[in-house]
Motif scaffolding. Structure first.
Motif, PDB file in Angstrom:
ATOM      1  N   GLY A  99     -31.288  88.631  90.338  1.00 17.34           N
ATOM      2  CA  GLY A  99     -30.721  88.926  89.022  1.00 17.34           C
ATOM      3  C   GLY A  99     -31.526  89.883  88.174  1.00 17.34           C
ATOM      4  O   GLY A  99     -31.083  90.269  87.092  1.00 17.34           O
TER       5      GLY A  99
ATOM      6  N   GLU B 112     -29.041 101.396  85.101  1.00 15.82           N
ATOM      7  CA  GLU B 112     -30.214 101.050  84.282  1.00 15.82           C
ATOM      8  C   GLU B 112     -31.455 101.700  84.892  1.00 15.82           C
ATOM      9  O   GLU B 112     -31.584 101.809  86.109  1.00 15.82           O
ATOM     10  CB  GLU B 112     -30.393  99.529  84.220  1.00 15.82           C
ATOM     11  CG  GLU B 112     -29.274  98.843  83.470  1.00 15.82           C
ATOM     12  CD  GLU B 112     -29.262  97.337  83.626  1.00 15.82           C
ATOM     13  OE1 GLU B 112     -28.436  96.705  82.949  1.00 15.82           O
ATOM     14  OE2 GLU B 112     -30.046  96.780  84.419  1.00 15.82           O
TER      15      GLU B 112
ATOM     16  N   ARG C 281     -26.947  93.832  78.072  1.00 19.90           N
ATOM     17  CA  ARG C 281     -25.809  94.384  78.814  1.00 19.90           C
ATOM     18  C   ARG C 281     -24.501  94.170  78.054  1.00 19.90           C
ATOM     19  O   ARG C 281     -23.660  95.068  78.020  1.00 19.90           O
ATOM     20  CB  ARG C 281     -25.747  93.757  80.208  1.00 19.90           C
ATOM     21  CG  ARG C 281     -26.856  94.261  81.110  1.00 19.90           C
ATOM     22  CD  ARG C 281     -26.931  93.526  82.430  1.00 19.90           C
ATOM     23  NE  ARG C 281     -28.002  94.075  83.258  1.00 19.90           N
ATOM     24  CZ  ARG C 281     -28.736  93.376  84.092  1.00 19.90           C
ATOM     25  NH1 ARG C 281     -28.515  92.073  84.261  1.00 19.90           N
ATOM     26  NH2 ARG C 281     -29.693  93.966  84.791  1.00 19.90           N
TER      27      ARG C 281
ATOM     28  N   HIS D 258     -36.269  98.735  83.608  1.00 18.36           N
ATOM     29  CA  HIS D 258     -36.950  97.791  84.496  1.00 18.36           C
ATOM     30  C   HIS D 258     -38.247  98.437  84.976  1.00 18.36           C
ATOM     31  O   HIS D 258     -38.267  99.622  85.285  1.00 18.36           O
ATOM     32  CB  HIS D 258     -36.072  97.466  85.701  1.00 18.36           C
ATOM     33  CG  HIS D 258     -34.764  96.865  85.325  1.00 18.36           C
ATOM     34  ND1 HIS D 258     -34.537  95.511  85.290  1.00 18.36           N
ATOM     35  CD2 HIS D 258     -33.592  97.445  84.943  1.00 18.36           C
ATOM     36  CE1 HIS D 258     -33.302  95.274  84.923  1.00 18.36           C
ATOM     37  NE2 HIS D 258     -32.701  96.433  84.697  1.00 18.36           N
TER      38      HIS D 258
ATOM     39  N   GLY E 142     -32.956  93.025  89.140  1.00 16.38           N
ATOM     40  CA  GLY E 142     -32.970  94.446  89.465  1.00 16.38           C
ATOM     41  C   GLY E 142     -32.052  95.242  88.555  1.00 16.38           C
ATOM     42  O   GLY E 142     -31.174  94.688  87.892  1.00 16.38           O
ATOM     43  N   PRO E 143     -32.273  96.553  88.506  1.00 12.64           N
ATOM     44  CA  PRO E 143     -31.401  97.418  87.701  1.00 12.64           C
ATOM     45  C   PRO E 143     -29.938  97.325  88.146  1.00 12.64           C
ATOM     46  O   PRO E 143     -29.654  97.188  89.333  1.00 12.64           O
ATOM     47  CB  PRO E 143     -31.954  98.818  87.955  1.00 12.64           C
ATOM     48  CG  PRO E 143     -33.343  98.619  88.453  1.00 12.64           C
ATOM     49  CD  PRO E 143     -33.336  97.305  89.177  1.00 12.64           C
ATOM     50  N   GLN E 144     -29.045  97.401  87.178  1.00 17.91           N
ATOM     51  CA  GLN E 144     -27.599  97.404  87.438  1.00 17.91           C
ATOM     52  C   GLN E 144     -26.966  98.572  86.708  1.00 17.91           C
ATOM     53  O   GLN E 144     -27.404  98.945  85.618  1.00 17.91           O
ATOM     54  CB  GLN E 144     -26.953  96.109  86.937  1.00 17.91           C
ATOM     55  CG  GLN E 144     -27.409  94.868  87.642  1.00 17.91           C
ATOM     56  CD  GLN E 144     -26.741  93.616  87.087  1.00 17.91           C
ATOM     57  OE1 GLN E 144     -25.823  93.678  86.293  1.00 17.91           O
ATOM     58  NE2 GLN E 144     -27.233  92.462  87.526  1.00 17.91           N
ATOM     59  N   GLY E 145     -25.914  99.121  87.301  1.00 18.46           N
ATOM     60  CA  GLY E 145     -25.094 100.113  86.612  1.00 18.46           C
ATOM     61  C   GLY E 145     -25.839 101.265  85.973  1.00 18.46           C
ATOM     62  O   GLY E 145     -25.569 101.608  84.832  1.00 18.46           O
TER      63      GLY E 145
END
Length: 187
Positions: free
Chosen positions: A76, A83, A44, A52, A78-81
Motif C-alpha cells: 500500500g 505520484e 489522494r 514517496h 508505493g507510488p500510485q497514478g
C-alpha cells in the motif's frame, strides 16, 4: 490550530519491507502503517501532491539495496497514478536528490512527513528541510523506530527513542501532530 494549504506535500519516507525483517530489534508504534495509509488516502482523496522516498542503500549486504527484496515498498505504500518517487542513499531525503526542486515546482510551502525511522531518516530529513526554509510537519503516530543500544550497553526502548526525537523536532524544527490533527487541517 494547524491549517494546511492545498499545495502541502505529503512525504512518505522509507516505507520499505526491509524494516519488517526479524533481525531488527523491537519496533514501537504498531499503528504506524495504518496511520501512514490514512494520510496517503486523505491526500489522494483531495488530489494533493505526494512524494514517496525510497532508500536505495549502497552499503554491501544492506537489506535496503536496490537488488534486495527488502528494498520494495510495504503493501500500500508505493507510488500510485503518477505520484513522484525520490531515491536516496543517505539519511536526508534532500541530500543528493532533486527533492527541493520538486517541492519548489509544486509551489509547496508545507511538507508533512511520516515514515521509518523516526530517529534517523525522518528526523534528518525534517531537520534539513527546516534549515532550508520548508515548513515541516511530522505525523507523530505515522512514524516508528527501533530499540537502540545505549552507550552503557543497556537497551533504550523504541518508545523512548521515539518520544525524545519527536520532542526534539517539535522544539525547533517542525510542527508535530497526530494523523487525525493533520487530516483535520487539510483543505
Amino acid at each position: 490550530m494547524l491549517t494546511l494549504p492545498p499545495s502541502t506535500v505529503l512525504l512518505a519516507i522509507d516505507m520499505q519491507q526491509a524494516f519488517d525483517d526479524p533481525a531488527f530489534p523491537p519496533r514501537c508504534n504498531p499503528d504506524c502503517d495504518r496511520n501512514g495509509l490514512a494520510l496517503l488516502a486523505a491526500w489522494r482523496d483531495r488530489g494533493m501532491p505526494i512524494i514517496h522516498v525510497r532508500h536505495d542503500s549502497v552499503e554491501p549486504g544492506s537489506k535496503l539495496r536496490p537488488d534486495a527484496p527488502g528494498n520494495a515498498f510495504r503493501p500500500g505504500f508505493g507510488p500510485q497514478g503518477g505520484e513522484a518517487l525520490v531515491t536516496k542513499s543517505v539519511n536526508a531525503s534532500f541530500i543528493g536528490t532533486d527533492l527541493d526542486l520538486r517541492l519548489r515546482r509544486l509551489g509547496a510551502t508545507h511538507v508533512v512527513v511520516f515514515g521509518i525511522t523516526t530517529d534517523q531518516c525522518v528526523s534528518t530529513t525534517v531537520r534539513v528541510g527546516a534549515n532550508m526554509g520548508w515548513r515541516m510537519v511530522v505525523a507523530s503516530d505515522a512514524c516508528a523506530c527501533f530499540d537502540m543500544p545505549g552507550l552503557d550497553g543497556a537497551t533504550i526502548p523504541a518508545e523512548t527513542v521515539q518520544a525524545v526525537h519527536l520532542a526534539t523536532l517539535a522544539a525547533e524544527f517542525a510542527d508535530v501532530r497526530s494523523t487525525a490533527e493533520i487530516v483535520a487541517a487539510l483543505p
